[in-house]
Design a protein around this motif. Sequence first.
Motif, PDB file in Angstrom:
ATOM      1  N   ARG A  82       0.837  -1.189   0.000  1.00 47.03           N
ATOM      2  CA  ARG A  82       0.000   0.000   0.000  1.00 47.03           C
ATOM      3  C   ARG A  82       0.872   1.238   0.000  1.00 47.03           C
ATOM      4  O   ARG A  82       1.842   1.322   0.747  1.00 47.03           O
ATOM      5  CB  ARG A  82      -0.881  -0.029   1.253  1.00 47.03           C
ATOM      6  N   CYS A  91      -5.817  -2.773   3.331  1.00 45.97           N
ATOM      7  CA  CYS A  91      -5.649  -3.248   1.962  1.00 45.97           C
ATOM      8  C   CYS A  91      -6.857  -2.920   1.093  1.00 45.97           C
ATOM      9  O   CYS A  91      -6.740  -2.840  -0.124  1.00 45.97           O
ATOM     10  CB  CYS A  91      -5.421  -4.753   1.952  1.00 45.97           C
ATOM     11  N   ARG A  98      -2.409   0.556  -4.394  1.00 50.02           N
ATOM     12  CA  ARG A  98      -2.309  -0.687  -3.616  1.00 50.02           C
ATOM     13  C   ARG A  98      -2.110  -1.853  -4.569  1.00 50.02           C
ATOM     14  O   ARG A  98      -2.516  -1.805  -5.725  1.00 50.02           O
ATOM     15  CB  ARG A  98      -3.528  -0.879  -2.743  1.00 50.02           C
TER      16      ARG A  98
END
Length: 145
Positions: A82, A91, A98
């Motif tokens: 990330r 996440c 990401r």
Amino acid sequence: MDKSTFVNVGFSLPELLIALTLIALLSAGGIQGWATYQQAVRLEHQTQLVMLFLQRVQANAYWYNDTRTVSVIQAGEAWCLREGTGTSLSCYEGTGGRLLPSARDVRIAAMAHPTVTFYGLRNTAQAGHLVLENSAGRLRIVISI
């Protein structure tokens, strides 16, 4: 017709069993080799995705002359990369870049630092490494200054 002209043509039961046993052994070896090959391909593909993600973050840091940080978030067996820092990173929530793993069997085995920082000034980075592994082996991504 004379019965002596007819010859029994075919395989006996032991010959048939031997042939089937050989086919089964060769098939089992082929399936095992194919599974190992597929694991190696998944590991290489995931490593390439991680490298591309890091290169994109590095290019953005250079383009905007900014400092960009990539954090590794691990929750049990699950992991993701990330862009950003902080304890509230997730996440699946928030904005920013990401990378979620595309293969479930690939995991992060080792890291030099929990974060990787890219600096826009002179296009430099914090040196470190990241090791991805699965049952097929391990691949290391080296991040050079």
